[in-house]
Design an enzyme around this catalytic site. Structure first.
Site, PDB file in Angstrom:
ATOM      1  N   TRP A   1       0.794  -1.233   0.000  1.00 19.98           N
ATOM      2  CA  TRP A   1       0.000   0.000   0.000  1.00 19.98           C
ATOM      3  C   TRP A   1       0.825   1.281   0.000  1.00 19.98           C
ATOM      4  O   TRP A   1       0.278   2.368  -0.148  1.00 19.98           O
ATOM      5  CB  TRP A   1      -0.956   0.023   1.194  1.00 19.98           C
TER       6      TRP A   1
ATOM      7  N   LYS B   1      -2.363  -7.778  -8.405  1.00 20.26           N
ATOM      8  CA  LYS B   1      -3.252  -7.651  -7.252  1.00 20.26           C
ATOM      9  C   LYS B   1      -2.626  -6.679  -6.263  1.00 20.26           C
ATOM     10  O   LYS B   1      -1.731  -7.012  -5.501  1.00 20.26           O
ATOM     11  CB  LYS B   1      -3.488  -9.002  -6.567  1.00 20.26           C
TER      12      LYS B   1
ATOM     13  N   SER C   1       5.574  -7.359   3.150  1.00 18.11           N
ATOM     14  CA  SER C   1       6.231  -7.641   4.435  1.00 18.11           C
ATOM     15  C   SER C   1       6.902  -9.024   4.430  1.00 18.11           C
ATOM     16  O   SER C   1       6.566  -9.884   3.608  1.00 18.11           O
ATOM     17  CB  SER C   1       5.201  -7.581   5.559  1.00 18.11           C
TER      18      SER C   1
ATOM     19  N   GLU D   1      10.452  -8.786  -2.731  1.00 17.26           N
ATOM     20  CA  GLU D   1      11.032  -7.501  -2.311  1.00 17.26           C
ATOM     21  C   GLU D   1      10.373  -7.163  -0.984  1.00 17.26           C
ATOM     22  O   GLU D   1       9.196  -6.785  -0.941  1.00 17.26           O
ATOM     23  CB  GLU D   1      10.721  -6.411  -3.348  1.00 17.26           C
TER      24      GLU D   1
ATOM     25  N   CYS E   1      10.154   1.254   1.844  1.00 22.60           N
ATOM     26  CA  CYS E   1      10.937   0.089   2.274  1.00 22.60           C
ATOM     27  C   CYS E   1      12.380   0.492   2.548  1.00 22.60           C
ATOM     28  O   CYS E   1      13.003  -0.005   3.478  1.00 22.60           O
ATOM     29  CB  CYS E   1      10.867  -1.007   1.229  1.00 22.60           C
TER      30      CYS E   1
HETATM   31  P1  NAD Z   1       1.785  -7.014   3.284  1.00 19.47           P
HETATM   32  O1  NAD Z   1       2.780  -8.092   3.282  1.00 19.47           O
HETATM   33  O2  NAD Z   1       0.832  -6.927   4.408  1.00 19.47           O
HETATM   34  O3  NAD Z   1       0.871  -7.093   1.973  1.00 19.47           O
HETATM   35  C1  NAD Z   1       1.430  -7.040   0.679  1.00 19.47           C
HETATM   36  C2  NAD Z   1       0.465  -7.663  -0.322  1.00 19.47           C
HETATM   37  O4  NAD Z   1       0.303  -9.047  -0.027  1.00 19.47           O
HETATM   38  C3  NAD Z   1      -0.940  -7.079  -0.298  1.00 19.47           C
HETATM   39  O5  NAD Z   1      -1.385  -6.943  -1.628  1.00 19.47           O
HETATM   40  C4  NAD Z   1      -1.730  -8.136   0.436  1.00 19.47           C
HETATM   41  O6  NAD Z   1      -3.101  -8.159   0.101  1.00 19.47           O
HETATM   42  C5  NAD Z   1      -1.060  -9.386  -0.053  1.00 19.47           C
HETATM   43  N1  NAD Z   1      -1.250 -10.566   0.793  1.00 19.47           N
HETATM   44  C6  NAD Z   1      -1.516 -10.617   2.124  1.00 19.47           C
HETATM   45  N2  NAD Z   1      -1.580 -11.898   2.530  1.00 19.47           N
HETATM   46  C7  NAD Z   1      -1.347 -12.677   1.452  1.00 19.47           C
HETATM   47  C8  NAD Z   1      -1.266 -14.083   1.240  1.00 19.47           C
HETATM   48  N3  NAD Z   1      -1.439 -14.939   2.243  1.00 19.47           N
HETATM   49  N4  NAD Z   1      -1.000 -14.520   0.001  1.00 19.47           N
HETATM   50  C9  NAD Z   1      -0.799 -13.663  -1.024  1.00 19.47           C
HETATM   51  N5  NAD Z   1      -0.863 -12.323  -0.890  1.00 19.47           N
HETATM   52  C10 NAD Z   1      -1.127 -11.835   0.344  1.00 19.47           C
HETATM   53  O7  NAD Z   1       2.604  -5.671   3.121  1.00 19.47           O
HETATM   54  P2  NAD Z   1       2.054  -4.182   3.227  1.00 19.47           P
HETATM   55  O8  NAD Z   1       1.727  -3.929   4.655  1.00 19.47           O
HETATM   56  O9  NAD Z   1       1.004  -3.943   2.195  1.00 19.47           O
HETATM   57  O10 NAD Z   1       3.331  -3.330   2.793  1.00 19.47           O
HETATM   58  C11 NAD Z   1       4.310  -2.908   3.678  1.00 19.47           C
HETATM   59  C12 NAD Z   1       5.520  -3.794   3.580  1.00 19.47           C
HETATM   60  O11 NAD Z   1       6.001  -3.809   2.251  1.00 19.47           O
HETATM   61  C13 NAD Z   1       6.684  -3.304   4.421  1.00 19.47           C
HETATM   62  O12 NAD Z   1       7.273  -4.386   5.078  1.00 19.47           O
HETATM   63  C14 NAD Z   1       7.644  -2.743   3.387  1.00 19.47           C
HETATM   64  O13 NAD Z   1       8.976  -2.716   3.784  1.00 19.47           O
HETATM   65  C15 NAD Z   1       7.418  -3.642   2.235  1.00 19.47           C
HETATM   66  N6  NAD Z   1       7.870  -3.020   0.994  1.00 19.47           N
HETATM   67  C16 NAD Z   1       9.000  -3.507   0.370  1.00 19.47           C
HETATM   68  C17 NAD Z   1       9.474  -2.900  -0.788  1.00 19.47           C
HETATM   69  C18 NAD Z   1      10.718  -3.390  -1.501  1.00 19.47           C
HETATM   70  O14 NAD Z   1      10.918  -3.053  -2.646  1.00 19.47           O
HETATM   71  N7  NAD Z   1      11.563  -4.178  -0.855  1.00 19.47           N
HETATM   72  C19 NAD Z   1       8.800  -1.802  -1.309  1.00 19.47           C
HETATM   73  C20 NAD Z   1       7.679  -1.337  -0.647  1.00 19.47           C
HETATM   74  C21 NAD Z   1       7.212  -1.964   0.501  1.00 19.47           C
END
Ligand code: NAD
Length: 484
Positions: A141, A165, A216, A237, A271
């Site tokens: 998000w 997605k 995450s 990532e 991130c």
């Molecule tokens: P999140 O892991 O909660 O969700 C990410 C995505 O995964 C969402 O679209 C969510 O709906 C989906 N999801 C959730 N459960 C799932 C499952 N069981 N199977 C498949 N998909 C599933 O992360 P968030 O809270 O949306 O984002 C924040 C995190 O993203 C932070 O940890 C941040 O560091 C990381 N991030 C990393 C980068 C990078 O390039 N390394 C960039 C931006 C954000």
């Protein structure tokens, strides 16, 4: 809307008001399967066309996004509670698609090898690249549009179809983005968005050939496991806890500018935000005083979204995570030099830039990802100690060094265990998107680089076609040997 679909409707919170003012209806498992089946059929022609054709289609999409910029900005602004970054977000596609369309064909051409075996000179070989038919993107998000397209664009150029997605926390931008896709009929057959939460993410994984996940660590692990069960590659990532080392001879003015921007830009919801600051003890106090003074000049973008520097937390629950880290730090002896816990303003959850000193490595604010505008500063004596502290983490996404000279910065930067190291500044990773490769260390990710030439090459299966220019060897001549 059928009764079944209504039951599955998900509420979406507005980050500025705290109110639910939007809903999404995720597709069923059968709907995702049907959609991906049609995309697979269309991908055959897409991949068979020359890469120049795909590049031209991507450029048409860039034009369509440019035309729809106002609607996209409005939607992403509602998703994220900020305006400036939302206004720039369409550039991820506009410049991303144009840039890859210009640079990609050359990268792919270079990867096509042809020649003679160095082991058996009578064998000639040619490589063939075959795009994975269907990519699934699952994105977070914090930068909704940009992170939903960063992997899809090079994949499309390679010849894959892509189903995206994005996060259920920020889905409003999908509607205007789908409008742009519909205006380019060739693209609409091979690119789509689906909205929904984790369950929809799993439906996507069940139907694709390769997955790019940004999010995450705990979710990344689930995604990797689901992909492993299907024997499909996953590129992860994940989170970071990026350190910056500031040396004794650093320019304090420049260092505080770089650290402040790197820590609180986008409310720290990046991130590769700077989340740990190690400052040589001789300049520690002067550095902190200046950092605090500059932090206090920043303003929240409340009540007017068109003013100020710091937006609300996009994901309401994130405010509680950051507050808990601050409580834990204070309990263990940290001092809050400016800022403090989140505040509810008009229903949105905001946090002023928060500088902490007297922090230690047993605190959550040093060990866990924060994803908020918090700047913990720690003293060090020797450079070796600074490197040790910087590497004392389960993460390894990126890092930074601000030193008295470029050489000193390079020397320390080369000792930090992370993929993207900014020297004499912070958070420069985005600059190398089409140029240099970087991979994550430890829990910050898995798989090849999303940047540089690998960004496109990830989406190909590589084949080698070998020709024997002599007669095949006769098995009857391959006899056992007598004892030596
Ligand atoms: P999140 O892991 O909660 O969700 C990410 C995505 O995964 C969402 O679209 C969510 O709906 C989906 N999801 C959730 N459960 C799932 C499952 N069981 N199977 C498949 N998909 C599933 O992360 P968030 O809270 O949306 O984002 C924040 C995190 O993203 C932070 O940890 C941040 O560091 C990381 N991030 C990393 C980068 C990078 O390039 N390394 C960039 C931006 C954000």
């Amino acid at each position: 809307m059928t009764a079944d679909q209504r039951r599955n409707t998900l509420p979406v919170r507005n980050p500025r008001t705290g109110e639910v003012d939007y809903h999404i209806t995720p597709p069923t498992a059968e709907e995702v399967a049907a959609k991906t089946k049609a995309m697979r059929a269309a991908q055959v022609d897409w991949a068979a066309a020359p890469i120049e054709h795909r590049a031209a289609v991507l450029k048409k999409w860039a034009d369509a996004v440019e035309k729809n910029r106002a609607a996209i900005t409005k939607a992403e602004s509602a998703d994220t509670g900020r305006y400036r970054i939302a206004k720039e977000s369409p550039d991820a596609v506009i410049w991303g698609a144009r840039g890859w369309a210009d640079k990609g064909p050359e990268i792919v051409k270079k990867a096509m090898l042809e020649g003679t075996s160095t082991i058996m000179p009578h064998i000639k070989f040619r490589s063939q690249l075959k795009a994975y038919p269907l990519l699934g993107v699952i994105s977070p998000w914090n930068f909704p549009l940009m992170l939903s397209t960063i992997d899809a664009i090079p994949a499309l150029l390679a010849g894959s179809a892509a189903i995206i997605k994005p996060s259920e926390v920020t889905p409003r931008f999908v509607e205007p983005m789908m409008e742009t896709i519909q205006t380019v009929p060739e693209l609409a057959k091979v690119l789509t968005y689906v909205v929904g939460g984790g369950e929809t993410g799993q439906h996507v994984i069940e139907n694709v050939d390769i997955v790019c996940f940004t999010g995450s660590v705990p979710t990344g692990r689930k995604v990797a496991e689901a992909c492993a069960r299907r024997f499909i590659p996953s590129f992860l990532e994940l989170g970071g806890k990026d350190p910056v080392i500031v040396t004794e001879n650093a320019d304090i003015e420049a260092a505080t500018d770089a650290v402040l921007r790197g820590s609180v830009y986008a409310t720290g919801q990046i991130c590769f935000s700077i989340e740990r600051v190690y400052v040589q003890e001789k300049i520690h106090d002067a550095f902190v005083d200046k950092l605090v003074a500059k932090a206090e000049q920043l303003e929240l973008n409340y009540p007017d979204i068109h003013r100020g520097h710091i937006g609300p937390f996009i994901f309401g629950k994130q405010a509680a995570v950051v507050d808990e880290q601050l409580d834990d730090a204070v309990k263990r002896g940290a001092k809050i030099r400016t800022g403090g816990k989140s505040q509810n303003l008009g229903g949105g959850l905001y946090m002023r830039p928060t500088v902490l000193t007297d922090v230690t490595h047993d605190m959550k604010v040093i060990q866990d990802e924060t994803f908020g505008p918090v700047i913990p500063v720690m003293k060090y004596k020797t450079k070796a100690e600074a490197v040790k502290l910087a590497n004392d983490t389960i993460f390894g996404l990126s890092g930074a060094v601000i030193a008295g000279s470029d050489e000193e910065a390079y020397e320390l930067g080369s000792q930090i265990d992370a993929g993207g190291i900014s020297l004499q500044d912070t958070t420069l990773t985005g600059a190398i998107l089409r140029d240099a490769e970087k991979t994550s260390f430890n829990f910050s990710g898995m798989g090849g680089s999303r940047m540089g030439p690998a960004s496109i090459m990830r989406f190909y299966r590589k084949k080698a076609l070998m020709t024997n220019t002599l007669k095949p060897q006769d098995m009857r001549e391959i006899r056992e040997l007598p004892a030596a």
